[in-house]
Design a protein around this motif. Structure first.
Motif, PDB file in Angstrom:
ATOM      1  N   THR A 132      80.674  20.296  71.629  1.00  0.00           N
ATOM      2  CA  THR A 132      80.379  20.000  70.226  1.00  0.00           C
ATOM      3  C   THR A 132      81.140  18.770  69.748  1.00  0.00           C
ATOM      4  N   HIS A 133      80.399  17.874  69.106  1.00  0.00           N
ATOM      5  CA  HIS A 133      80.977  16.676  68.486  1.00  0.00           C
ATOM      6  C   HIS A 133      80.538  16.633  67.027  1.00  0.00           C
ATOM      7  N   PHE A 134      81.306  15.920  66.218  1.00  0.00           N
ATOM      8  CA  PHE A 134      81.015  15.828  64.791  1.00  0.00           C
ATOM      9  C   PHE A 134      80.716  14.384  64.402  1.00  0.00           C
ATOM     10  N   GLY A 135      79.838  14.246  63.397  1.00  0.00           N
ATOM     11  CA  GLY A 135      79.440  12.912  62.963  1.00  0.00           C
ATOM     12  C   GLY A 135      78.929  12.927  61.543  1.00  0.00           C
ATOM     13  N   TRP A 136      78.546  11.753  61.078  1.00  0.00           N
ATOM     14  CA  TRP A 136      78.014  11.626  59.715  1.00  0.00           C
ATOM     15  C   TRP A 136      77.022  10.472  59.642  1.00  0.00           C
ATOM     16  N   ALA A 137      76.205  10.499  58.605  1.00  0.00           N
ATOM     17  CA  ALA A 137      75.293   9.395  58.283  1.00  0.00           C
ATOM     18  C   ALA A 137      75.472   9.062  56.813  1.00  0.00           C
ATOM     19  N   ARG A 138      75.526   7.778  56.511  1.00  0.00           N
ATOM     20  CA  ARG A 138      75.681   7.314  55.128  1.00  0.00           C
ATOM     21  C   ARG A 138      74.309   6.901  54.602  1.00  0.00           C
ATOM     22  N   LEU A 139      73.984   7.401  53.404  1.00  0.00           N
ATOM     23  CA  LEU A 139      72.630   7.210  52.867  1.00  0.00           C
ATOM     24  C   LEU A 139      72.667   6.841  51.392  1.00  0.00           C
ATOM     25  N   ASN A 140      71.664   6.073  50.991  1.00  0.00           N
ATOM     26  CA  ASN A 140      71.330   5.860  49.582  1.00  0.00           C
ATOM     27  C   ASN A 140      69.971   6.504  49.343  1.00  0.00           C
ATOM     28  N   VAL A 141      69.883   7.345  48.315  1.00  0.00           N
ATOM     29  CA  VAL A 141      68.628   8.050  48.022  1.00  0.00           C
ATOM     30  C   VAL A 141      68.321   7.918  46.529  1.00  0.00           C
ATOM     31  N   THR A 142      67.098   7.523  46.229  1.00  0.00           N
ATOM     32  CA  THR A 142      66.655   7.446  44.835  1.00  0.00           C
ATOM     33  C   THR A 142      65.297   8.124  44.702  1.00  0.00           C
ATOM     34  N   MET A 143      65.033   8.573  43.486  1.00  0.00           N
ATOM     35  CA  MET A 143      63.725   9.153  43.175  1.00  0.00           C
ATOM     36  C   MET A 143      63.211   8.481  41.910  1.00  0.00           C
ATOM     37  N   SER A 144      62.033   7.885  41.995  1.00  0.00           N
ATOM     38  CA  SER A 144      61.469   7.142  40.868  1.00  0.00           C
ATOM     39  C   SER A 144      60.955   8.108  39.800  1.00  0.00           C
ATOM     40  N   PRO A 145      60.681   7.603  38.578  1.00  0.00           N
ATOM     41  CA  PRO A 145      60.117   8.472  37.534  1.00  0.00           C
ATOM     42  C   PRO A 145      58.799   9.131  37.937  1.00  0.00           C
ATOM     43  N   THR A 146      58.093   8.511  38.885  1.00  0.00           N
ATOM     44  CA  THR A 146      56.842   9.106  39.367  1.00  0.00           C
ATOM     45  C   THR A 146      57.073   9.955  40.623  1.00  0.00           C
ATOM     46  N   HIS A 147      58.347  10.282  40.871  1.00  0.00           N
ATOM     47  CA  HIS A 147      58.739  11.184  41.965  1.00  0.00           C
ATOM     48  C   HIS A 147      58.484  10.609  43.357  1.00  0.00           C
ATOM     49  N   VAL A 148      58.621   9.308  43.487  1.00  0.00           N
ATOM     50  CA  VAL A 148      58.569   8.690  44.804  1.00  0.00           C
ATOM     51  C   VAL A 148      60.011   8.592  45.329  1.00  0.00           C
ATOM     52  N   ILE A 149      60.237   9.144  46.515  1.00  0.00           N
ATOM     53  CA  ILE A 149      61.575   9.181  47.092  1.00  0.00           C
ATOM     54  C   ILE A 149      61.771   7.970  48.009  1.00  0.00           C
ATOM     55  N   HIS A 150      62.884   7.288  47.820  1.00  0.00           N
ATOM     56  CA  HIS A 150      63.273   6.174  48.685  1.00  0.00           C
ATOM     57  C   HIS A 150      64.615   6.515  49.313  1.00  0.00           C
ATOM     58  N   ALA A 151      64.720   6.300  50.623  1.00  0.00           N
ATOM     59  CA  ALA A 151      65.968   6.605  51.334  1.00  0.00           C
ATOM     60  C   ALA A 151      66.330   5.442  52.247  1.00  0.00           C
ATOM     61  N   LEU A 152      67.597   5.078  52.237  1.00  0.00           N
ATOM     62  CA  LEU A 152      68.101   3.976  53.048  1.00  0.00           C
ATOM     63  C   LEU A 152      69.306   4.464  53.848  1.00  0.00           C
ATOM     64  N   LEU A 153      69.235   4.330  55.174  1.00  0.00           N
ATOM     65  CA  LEU A 153      70.350   4.644  56.061  1.00  0.00           C
ATOM     66  C   LEU A 153      71.196   3.387  56.223  1.00  0.00           C
ATOM     67  N   THR A 154      72.494   3.463  55.867  1.00  0.00           N
ATOM     68  CA  THR A 154      73.350   2.276  55.898  1.00  0.00           C
ATOM     69  C   THR A 154      74.422   2.333  56.984  1.00  0.00           C
ATOM     70  N   GLY A 155      74.511   3.432  57.710  1.00  0.00           N
ATOM     71  CA  GLY A 155      75.481   3.511  58.795  1.00  0.00           C
ATOM     72  C   GLY A 155      75.666   4.944  59.250  1.00  0.00           C
ATOM     73  N   TYR A 156      76.211   5.101  60.464  1.00  0.00           N
ATOM     74  CA  TYR A 156      76.499   6.441  60.973  1.00  0.00           C
ATOM     75  C   TYR A 156      77.599   6.344  62.017  1.00  0.00           C
ATOM     76  N   ALA A 157      78.242   7.483  62.278  1.00  0.00           N
ATOM     77  CA  ALA A 157      79.374   7.503  63.204  1.00  0.00           C
ATOM     78  C   ALA A 157      79.492   8.883  63.825  1.00  0.00           C
ATOM     79  N   TYR A 158      80.218   8.923  64.955  1.00  0.00           N
ATOM     80  CA  TYR A 158      80.530  10.212  65.563  1.00  0.00           C
ATOM     81  C   TYR A 158      81.881  10.119  66.258  1.00  0.00           C
ATOM     82  N   GLU A 159      82.480  11.271  66.488  1.00  0.00           N
ATOM     83  CA  GLU A 159      83.770  11.378  67.160  1.00  0.00           C
ATOM     84  C   GLU A 159      83.539  11.659  68.639  1.00  0.00           C
ATOM     85  N   THR A 160      84.127  10.821  69.511  1.00  0.00           N
ATOM     86  CA  THR A 160      83.888  10.958  70.947  1.00  0.00           C
ATOM     87  C   THR A 160      84.668  12.116  71.567  1.00  0.00           C
TER      88      THR A 160
END
Length: 262
Positions: free
Chosen positions: A181-209
């Motif tokens: 078992t290893h642990f990690g993370w992902a960094r995200l920006n998430v927005t939802m427009s007034p018309t309920h359109v979801i936008h997601a942006l992945l800006t980086g990720y990491a894990y422990e070796t």
């Protein structure tokens, strides 16, 4: 037959000034050696970080945290439209059933509840102590729904911790590499427009070796366990000239050269 002259075994007596310079040489050589050790490269970092700028497409994006060619998670952006109902959602799904996503608690999303994915801030620790508290399966980051009936009744709403403008928050993971078992993370920006359109942006990720070693969200490299003190010699330390160091390396004959130089 001529007899060889006996070797001169009389001890060589150095003047006080010469002894003083020899002591300075010894100190300078030791300090130089310590300086070389201090300049040795640090051990290899155990946190492997990958910067990214990935707009999550409809249908999702597969995330391979450790770049071994095996997908670990699917960041799934999708939706459904069925007659009088409409929905859209952004969820995270483990590719292998043993992989885990940080999150818990029911989110009322349409006719059936889902499990919420935590929007973690920087500095949160992910590790064995909280791994067991994470339910298996997919987790909902953000979603919306609308449904109606022939009688005019219906409902709508949004759900998920990420169903708002969220920038630089983290999704936590536990996943397997060669059965460990290893642990990690992902960094995200998430927005939802007034018309309920979801936008997601992945800006980086990491894990422990290192297996079973916790990782901290936002941490992109391992820091030294203990501060490394500088052992470089002081600039104020007097050192013999380089030519004198070379002369000393010649031994007793070099001392004669050093005497002439000094």
């Amino acid at each position: 037959m001529d007899r060889p002259e006996p070797a001169n075994t009389k001890p060589v007596e150095f003047s006080p000034s010469l002894l003083h310079r020899l002591n300075l040489y010894a100190l300078g050589a030791a300090a130089a050696g310590v300086g070389i050790l201090a300049a040795a490269p640090a051990s290899e970092a155990k946190v492997v970080y990958t910067p990214a700028h990935v707009v999550i497409p409809g249908g999702g994006y597969f995330l391979d945290l450790n770049h071994d060619g095996i997908n670990d998670f699917n960041l799934n952006l999708n939706g459904n439209s069925r007659g009088r109902s409409d929905s859209g959602y952004f969820s995270a799904r483990p590719v292998a059933s043993a992989n885990l996503i940080w999150g818990q608690g029911a989110v009322k999303f349409g006719p059936r509840p889902r499990v919420a994915a935590f929007d973690l801030p920087a500095g949160a620790q992910l590790g064995p102590n909280n791994e067991q508290a994470q339910p298996a399966g997919s987790k909902l980051l953000a979603g919306y729904y609308f449904f109606g009936t022939t009688g005019g009744l219906g409902g709508n709403g949004t759900g998920g911790d990420w169903a708002k403008d969220v920038s630089n928050h983290y999704l936590g993971f536990a996943f397997s590499i060669n059965g460990e078992t290893h642990f990690g993370w992902a960094r995200l920006n998430v927005t939802m427009s007034p018309t309920h359109v979801i936008h997601a942006l992945l800006t980086g990720y990491a894990y422990e070796t290192v297996p079973n070693k916790p990782i901290v969200t936002g941490k992109t490299s391992d820091e030294a366990e203990t501060p490394q003190a500088s052992l470089a010699p002081s600039a104020a330390t007097e050192r013999p000239p380089l030519a004198s160091l070379g002369a000393l390396a010649l031994g007793s004959s070099g001392l004669q050269i050093w005497r002439r130089e000094t």
